[in-house]
Design a protein around this motif. Structure first.
Motif, mmCIF file in Angstrom:
data_model
loop_
_atom_site.group_PDB
_atom_site.id
_atom_site.type_symbol
_atom_site.label_atom_id
_atom_site.label_comp_id
_atom_site.label_asym_id
_atom_site.label_seq_id
_atom_site.Cartn_x
_atom_site.Cartn_y
_atom_site.Cartn_z
ATOM 1 N N TYR A 178 0.822 -1.218 0.000
ATOM 2 C CA TYR A 178 0.000 0.000 0.000
ATOM 3 C C TYR A 178 0.860 1.273 0.000
ATOM 4 C CZ TYR A 178 -3.223 3.586 1.811
ATOM 5 O OH TYR A 178 -3.947 4.735 2.005
ATOM 6 N N TYR B 188 -7.837 0.076 7.601
ATOM 7 C CA TYR B 188 -8.118 0.791 6.352
ATOM 8 C C TYR B 188 -8.925 2.063 6.619
ATOM 9 C CZ TYR B 188 -6.387 -2.931 3.284
ATOM 10 O OH TYR B 188 -5.584 -3.815 2.617
ATOM 11 N N ALA C 199 -7.835 5.765 5.566
ATOM 12 C CA ALA C 199 -8.694 6.499 4.633
ATOM 13 C C ALA C 199 -9.094 7.865 5.195
ATOM 14 C CB ALA C 199 -9.941 5.680 4.308
ATOM 15 N N LEU D 2 -6.479 5.887 -8.526
ATOM 16 C CA LEU D 2 -7.180 6.424 -7.362
ATOM 17 C C LEU D 2 -6.262 7.255 -6.464
ATOM 18 C CD1 LEU D 2 -9.230 3.263 -6.221
ATOM 19 C CD2 LEU D 2 -10.048 5.205 -7.577
ATOM 20 N N TRP E 124 -4.814 8.385 -2.723
ATOM 21 C CA TRP E 124 -4.357 7.447 -1.696
ATOM 22 C C TRP E 124 -5.443 7.103 -0.681
ATOM 23 C CZ3 TRP E 124 -4.099 8.886 3.476
ATOM 24 C CH2 TRP E 124 -4.145 10.253 3.762
ATOM 25 N N ARG E 125 -6.334 8.053 -0.379
ATOM 26 C CA ARG E 125 -7.408 7.737 0.575
ATOM 27 C C ARG E 125 -8.365 6.702 -0.003
ATOM 28 N NH1 ARG E 125 -7.455 11.180 4.977
ATOM 29 N NH2 ARG E 125 -6.469 13.236 4.702
ATOM 30 N N TRP E 126 -8.684 6.820 -1.277
ATOM 31 C CA TRP E 126 -9.604 5.875 -1.906
ATOM 32 C C TRP E 126 -8.966 4.506 -2.086
ATOM 33 C CZ3 TRP E 126 -14.613 6.234 -2.049
ATOM 34 C CH2 TRP E 126 -15.205 7.496 -1.933
ATOM 35 N N LEU E 127 -7.638 4.452 -2.148
ATOM 36 C CA LEU E 127 -6.960 3.147 -2.160
ATOM 37 C C LEU E 127 -7.258 2.384 -0.869
ATOM 38 C CD1 LEU E 127 -3.392 3.854 -3.628
ATOM 39 C CD2 LEU E 127 -5.237 2.528 -4.672
ATOM 40 N N VAL F 88 -9.956 2.836 1.023
ATOM 41 C CA VAL F 88 -11.376 2.462 0.962
ATOM 42 C C VAL F 88 -11.551 1.196 0.114
ATOM 43 C CG1 VAL F 88 -13.667 3.186 0.188
ATOM 44 C CG2 VAL F 88 -12.156 4.835 1.305
ATOM 45 N N ALA F 89 -10.855 1.131 -1.019
ATOM 46 C CA ALA F 89 -10.952 -0.035 -1.900
ATOM 47 C C ALA F 89 -10.468 -1.302 -1.208
ATOM 48 C CB ALA F 89 -10.150 0.212 -3.179
ATOM 49 N N GLU G 261 -11.156 -2.284 1.668
ATOM 50 C CA GLU G 261 -12.204 -2.858 2.521
ATOM 51 C C GLU G 261 -13.011 -3.927 1.782
ATOM 52 O OE1 GLU G 261 -12.476 -1.914 5.608
ATOM 53 O OE2 GLU G 261 -12.147 0.238 5.870
#
Length: 501
Positions: free
Chosen positions: A52, A117, A121, A185, A187-190, A192-193, A195
């Motif tokens: 990540y 995560y 996020a 995406l 980094w925050r949405w990475l 979220v993904a 999850e």
């Protein structure tokens, strides 16, 4: 001798060397593959979480938010603290594996994973990033110890090697997915993904059975028989297999004592499994993966470093697929020999290239490797059009291929195969603990060694370890292809090599 005596209590009874061939439905029943897929979604999350930081650290170093803009030291901790969390997860698995059972332990890992995560996020400060990274590491260490044990205990012997390679395959697929999503995406949405696979794992595993061996060890015989029948299919004759499992569980009904731990049939397989995990990490796989983009930047590779990382991820996935398809045909030891030989050649090539080859035109600003000395000023400067600079990429692809063909998946598989039933839960956790403590020590010391002695020195060290792995495989590792877990355990109990030949 065509027969061996395997005692139940104080009696001994004849037992065939090889189990009778199971009907095709036992090996082709789709439910065991569904249960495998449900479990290894945890490994997908593990592989995703491990890398990540690869696209996230550069993004945070450029962040305009002073609370999230990482210094070099913070970035180094953000990258390596995952391994400490994984070590703690392995430690907890020593208790949870036998307390909750294999399946529930895997499901429990979703709690720290989802929380981790969520923290990353919604991070507003560095401590939230660190805690989130540690929690996802904890979940990864827990699943790393529990999933191979669960798979080995539900899989028929004929496909146990193939199914045993799927955790590594899914971990690689998870890493590759992160690299791909990192191009699309923020980094925050990475986070979220990340999850998604965890939630899917929980949903699927809630419909899967527990390990028949674990159920029998808890006296839930009827439930164990039902689970085995579900895993093998309605048409399969499971009486022989169930009897073998039942006899083995009854013979080991109590927990292992410290006195028994000194018995060779207990400590030999545990020592082999722990040393394999230790030597696997000493090949350098974790620091190479963690610092992949910086290494490519410092070796002036022709292609952009982020593209190189994605290419290596794809090669790694392909190599693990090869291992999964050949493990039950070629055998474990052959692949371990081939794997160590390939990694040795790749590490020597990388070390020699870094020592004698071109250096980058400008220093790199990527975490931790900005001060890497690559030799004297007499070295020629690399240019973007020099095809010589493809050597590090090709050598790294070769290293990853070698690792993914043998020392990556097989160490996990053998850990779950050779550990005695009474010690399997505790010992698998010990293996993961040793593995990730070693990974943390290597990841942190890698930068110190590089800055003090040069980038080539770690690769020469990793090459020497690969030679040691060849010797260790030849002297200590048994061949387990096509054998039931009960036969493997009998081999260590009696020391008769005919069990595994």
């Amino acid at each position: 001798s065509a027969q061996t005596a395997v005692g139940k209590g104080g009696d001994s009874q004849p037992q065939p060397l090889c189990p009778p061939v199971l009907p095709p439905s036992a090996l082709q029943n789709k439910w065991v593959f569904l249960a495998t897929f449900a479990a290894v979604l945890g490994n997908f999350s593990f592989g995703y979480a491990l890398v990540y930081t690869s696209p996230v650290i550069p993004a945070l170093e450029r962040s305009l938010d002073p609370n999230l803009s990482l210094t070099k030291t913070q970035a180094s901790w953000f990258g390596s603290v995952f391994t400490l969390g994984a070590a703690a997860g392995g430690l907890s698995a020593m208790v949870l594996n036998d307390l909750l059972g294999r399946k529930l332990s895997i499901m429990f890992s979703a709690v720290p994973s989802v929380a981790g995560y969520a923290l990353m996020a919604g991070a507003r400060a560095f401590w939230m990033l660190l805690l989130g990274r540690t929690l996802t590491g904890f979940a990864g260490g827990l699943t790393a110890a529990c999933i191979p044990v669960y798979l080995s205990e539900i899989a028929p012997p004929g496909v146990r090697g193939t199914l045993g390679a799927t955790p590594q395959l899914m971990a690689v697929f998870g890493s590759l997915s992160l690299y791909a999503l990192g191009l699309l995406l923020p980094w925050r949405w990475l986070a979220v993904a990340g999850e998604g696979p965890v939630v899917l794992m929980i949903l699927l595993l809630s419909f899967m059975p527990n390990s028949p061996r674990f159920l029998l060890s808890r006296g839930r015989d009827a439930e164990a028989l039902q689970a085995l029948a579900w895993l093998r299919g309605g048409q399969a004759d499971i009486r022989w297999e169930f009897q073998q499992i039942q006899d083995n569980v009854q013979r080991q009904s109590s927990r292992m004592s410290w006195a028994e731990a000194r018995d060779p049939h207990m400590y030999r397989p545990i020592t082999i499994a722990v040393l394999m995990r230790f030597l696997q990490q000493l090949t350098g796989i974790t620091p190479v993966l963690v610092y992949l983009q910086p290494i490519f930047t410092r070796t002036a590779v022709l292609l952009p470093p982020q593209d190189d990382a994605a290419i290596v991820g794809a090669v790694r996935l392909f190599a693990v697929m090869i291992a999964a398809l050949t493990m039950d045909r070629a055998g474990r030891k052959v692949l371990l020999f081939v794997s160590a030989s390939i990694m040795f050649a790749a590490n020597v090539t990388l070390g020699l290239y870094i020592h004698f080859g071109p250096k980058p035109v400008a220093p790199n600003n990527t975490v931790g490797l900005e001060s890497v000395p690559l030799g004297g000023t007499e070295q020629p400067l690399a240019t973007p059009t020099s095809f010589l600079t493809l050597v590090p990429l090709l050598a790294t692809m070769l290293f990853i291929t070698g690792y993914a063909m043998g020392w990556g998946p097989i160490t996990w598989l053998l850990m779950s195969e050779i550990l005695p039933l009474r010690a399997r839960g505790v010992a698998s956790g010990l293996c993961v603990l040793v593995s990730w403590l070693t990974a943390f020590a290597l990841t942190k010391s890698f930068l110190l060694v590089v800055n003090a002695f040069g980038l080539q020195v770690p690769f020469f060290f990793f090459a020497a370890i690969c030679l040691l792995n060849l010797v260790f495989t030849g002297c200590c590792v048994p061949e387990t292809k096509g054998r039931s877990l009960e036969q493997i355990e009998s081999f260590f109990r009696t020391g008769r090599r005919s069990f595994l030949q």
